[in-house]
Design a protein around this motif. Structure first.
Motif, mmCIF file in Angstrom:
data_model
loop_
_atom_site.group_PDB
_atom_site.id
_atom_site.type_symbol
_atom_site.label_atom_id
_atom_site.label_comp_id
_atom_site.label_asym_id
_atom_site.label_seq_id
_atom_site.Cartn_x
_atom_site.Cartn_y
_atom_site.Cartn_z
ATOM 1 N N VAL A 74 0.853 -1.184 0.000
ATOM 2 C CA VAL A 74 0.000 0.000 0.000
ATOM 3 C C VAL A 74 0.896 1.244 0.000
ATOM 4 O O VAL A 74 1.865 1.333 0.748
ATOM 5 C CB VAL A 74 -0.932 0.003 1.229
ATOM 6 C CG1 VAL A 74 -1.727 1.301 1.307
ATOM 7 C CG2 VAL A 74 -1.863 -1.200 1.175
ATOM 8 N N GLN A 107 -5.154 0.186 -1.847
ATOM 9 C CA GLN A 107 -5.594 -0.911 -0.986
ATOM 10 C C GLN A 107 -5.416 -2.230 -1.726
ATOM 11 O O GLN A 107 -5.565 -2.292 -2.943
ATOM 12 C CB GLN A 107 -7.072 -0.711 -0.619
ATOM 13 C CG GLN A 107 -7.663 -1.795 0.217
ATOM 14 C CD GLN A 107 -9.172 -1.575 0.409
ATOM 15 O OE1 GLN A 107 -9.711 -0.553 0.006
ATOM 16 N NE2 GLN A 107 -9.833 -2.529 1.009
ATOM 17 N N CYS A 109 -7.068 -5.732 -2.364
ATOM 18 C CA CYS A 109 -8.435 -6.279 -2.262
ATOM 19 C C CYS A 109 -8.462 -7.788 -2.483
ATOM 20 O O CYS A 109 -9.422 -8.317 -3.023
ATOM 21 C CB CYS A 109 -9.336 -5.593 -3.280
ATOM 22 S SG CYS A 109 -9.421 -3.820 -3.118
#
Length: 133
Positions: A74, A107, A109
């Motif tokens: 990230v 992010q 996922c």
């Protein structure tokens, strides 16, 4: 080279035609153990499963030779594939457009999907790892 001999009890087979003669006089006991239809299907299924597993492992080995495991953190800056389309109305020629656009990982996922944002903080969407480098 010596001839190939097979011995069945007291009978010696030295040629393929001898098998035919032994079957005719019923000295060659082949296929006495008849399987039920369900057992035959089970035998076929297990054979198919064995071949599918073998093919899967062969394909996996070939694929793994040329694939590299990748992951991004990230906040890391990456380049995502540019999915531009040509259009005369917009005066855009896709083959002249840049192949990739700089982005930042917002992010993770899943194992292969990342939510990306541009360098100004605007969310670009979710992208598969194959479209990120």
């Amino acid at each position: 080279m010596a001839p190939y001999f097979v011995v069945f009890g007291q009978h010696m087979v030295s040629h393929g035609q001898d098998y035919k003669m032994l079957r005719e006089v019923e000295l060659l006991n082949e296929g006495e153990g008849k399987l039920s239809r369900a057992d035959e299907f089970q035998k076929i299924r297990s054979n198919i499963e064995k071949h599918l597993t073998k093919a899967y492992k062969r394909n996996q080995r070939t694929y793994d030779l040329r694939s590299k495991p990748r992951s991004f953190e990230v906040g890391q800056e990456v380049i995502k594939r540019n999915f531009s389309l040509s259009g005369a109305a917009n005066n855009v020629n896709a083959k002249l457009a840049p192949v990739g656009v700089k982005a930042r990982v917002k992010q993770k996922c899943g194992q292969l999907i990342y939510l990306l944002e541009d360098l100004n903080g605007k969310e670009l969407g979710k992208f598969h790892i194959k479209d990120i480098w």
